[in-house]
Design an enzyme around this catalytic site. Structure first.
Site, PDB file in Angstrom:
ATOM      1  N   CYS A  34      -0.995   6.533   9.998  1.00  9.25           N
ATOM      2  CA  CYS A  34       0.180   5.857  10.531  1.00  9.25           C
ATOM      3  C   CYS A  34      -0.210   4.580  11.270  1.00  9.25           C
ATOM      4  O   CYS A  34      -1.099   4.586  12.121  1.00  9.25           O
ATOM      5  CB  CYS A  34       0.919   6.780  11.491  1.00  9.25           C
ATOM      6  SG  CYS A  34       1.710   8.177  10.688  1.00  9.25           S
TER       7      CYS A  34
ATOM      8  N   GLU B  11       0.832  -1.198   0.000  1.00 12.19           N
ATOM      9  CA  GLU B  11       0.000   0.000   0.000  1.00 12.19           C
ATOM     10  C   GLU B  11       0.870   1.252   0.000  1.00 12.19           C
ATOM     11  O   GLU B  11       1.962   1.265   0.575  1.00 12.19           O
ATOM     12  CB  GLU B  11      -0.954  -0.004   1.199  1.00 12.19           C
ATOM     13  CG  GLU B  11      -2.007  -1.091   1.095  1.00 12.19           C
ATOM     14  CD  GLU B  11      -3.048  -1.033   2.197  1.00 12.19           C
ATOM     15  OE1 GLU B  11      -4.225  -1.315   1.912  1.00 12.19           O
ATOM     16  OE2 GLU B  11      -2.693  -0.700   3.350  1.00 12.19           O
TER      17      GLU B  11
END
Length: 365
Positions: A346, A94
């Protein structure tokens, strides 16, 4: 699909010249080929109009060009974009684009999965599969540039937008793939190609101490960020197994050496976790660590994870923590999460291959 030859984008210009010479071709073609790959960002040898057909035929038999296939991309309500790419050997990574006021930052993956097993990171649940080649990492950036061109995005100067900042903070531990990260940074830094300054590229590590020193020895054109995430060995070791190999004392020695030899700041990334890192005691310890050093702190509130033992702090706790640290004149900023709704923030990058393939099959049926 088989994975039986190297991506040409993984070669350095010297390696490409060596190959051309060994195959009875003119070595000056290397600069032309790299211009097509990284400036024109072509996806086929047939598009290299000033390269002889004979040379193109040899290249096509030896090297691939495009190594990633887009499976899916999602757009967040806050403008962040996340891609799911399939590699040539049928694995998935990703990549995230974070547009901000004419700046276009890309968080790139450097490995398929990760072996570091940090408790607050979904990628850790994947385990480690393999390193990405330099060409695959560069391809992530090229594909984002394609998207910016297709969507007509413009930069702060009103010109066609391109990627402006690179953050090696996606899937994987970048310093455990330092050879390919170094190659990637050098290509991005090349004035004839991407022309990105070293301050536009940040390599983030969980704390692989020997590789921090090697990063300096190699003079890799980048800045350094370290996922500190706690201020003592007991707490850090409970969420970051790497700390049991290289404890905080060794990590700080390495970052001190980095600052001394490069004259650069180090960024400490600090995930705020309820009753673990977002406490008055943690604030006091963070001040003790940062006060004598040339560092900046990026605080990040924990994203919702699969670990039931970790929780995000309250806004009141976060504000109190930041106030204490700033009162000691420590440079600390709170990073606003981007792309949470598409799991692009994150620690949220992960996938389950079988599930994704099944979903893709259903969608295409």
């Amino acid at each position: 699909m088989t994975y039986n030859f190297k991506d040409i984008k993984s070669l350095t210009v010297d390696e490409l010249k060596e190959w051309l010479s060994a195959n009875c071709e003119k070595t000056y073609r290397a600069d032309q080929i790299e211009n097509w790959l990284f400036c024109q960002q072509v996806s086929s040898y047939d598009q290299m109009k000033n390269i002889p057909q004979q040379t193109r035929d040899k290249l096509s038999k030896a090297f691939a060009i495009r190594s990633l296939t887009e499976v899916q991309h999602l757009v967040s309500v806050d403008g962040a974009v996340k891609w799911l790419f399939r590699t040539a050997d049928d694995h998935y990574i990703e990549t995230v684009l974070i547009p901000t006021n004419g700046r276009f930052s890309v968080c790139v993956s450097t490995q398929i999965g990760c072996a570091m097993n940090c408790a607050f990171c979904r990628t850790a649940k994947m385990g480690f599969i393999r390193n990405l080649e330099a060409g695959e990492i560069l391809e992530e950036i090229i594909r984002v540039n394609d998207y910016l061109k297709e969507t007509g995005e413009i930069n702060a100067d009103g010109k066609q937008a391109q990627v402006t900042n690179i953050i090696f903070m996606g899937m994987g531990e970048p310093l455990n793939n330092l050879e390919n990260v170094h190659r990637t940074c050098c290509t991005l830094h090349n004035q004839k190609l991407f022309n990105l300054g070293r301050k536009k590229m940040t390599v983030s590590t969980s704390g692989v101490v020997p590789k921090i020193k090697e990063l300096v020895d190699r003079n890799t054109p980048c800045c350094l960020a370290v996922s500190l995430n706690s201020t003592n060995n007991e707490a850090r070791g409970s969420v970051m197994p790497v700390n049991k190999i290289w404890p905080i004392e060794k990590l700080l020695e390495a970052t001190d050496e980095y600052s001394r030899r490069t004259d650069n700041y180090v960024t400490f990334e600090f995930v705020l976790m309820k009753d673990v890192t977002c406490t008055p005691a943690a604030a006091k310890e963070l001040i003790r660590i940062c006060a004598p050093r040339r560092v900046k702190v990026n605080a990040i509130v924990l994203n919702a994870m699969d670990d039931p033992n970790l929780e995000a702090p309250t806004q009141e706790d976060v504000d109190s923590f930041l106030e204490k640290v700033r009162a000691a004149n420590i440079q600390i900023t709170i990073r606003n999460p981007r792309g949470r709704d598409i799991f692009a923030a994150c620690g949220q990058l992960a996938y389950k291959k079988q599930q994704k393939v099944a979903n893709a099959d259903t969608e295409s049926a």
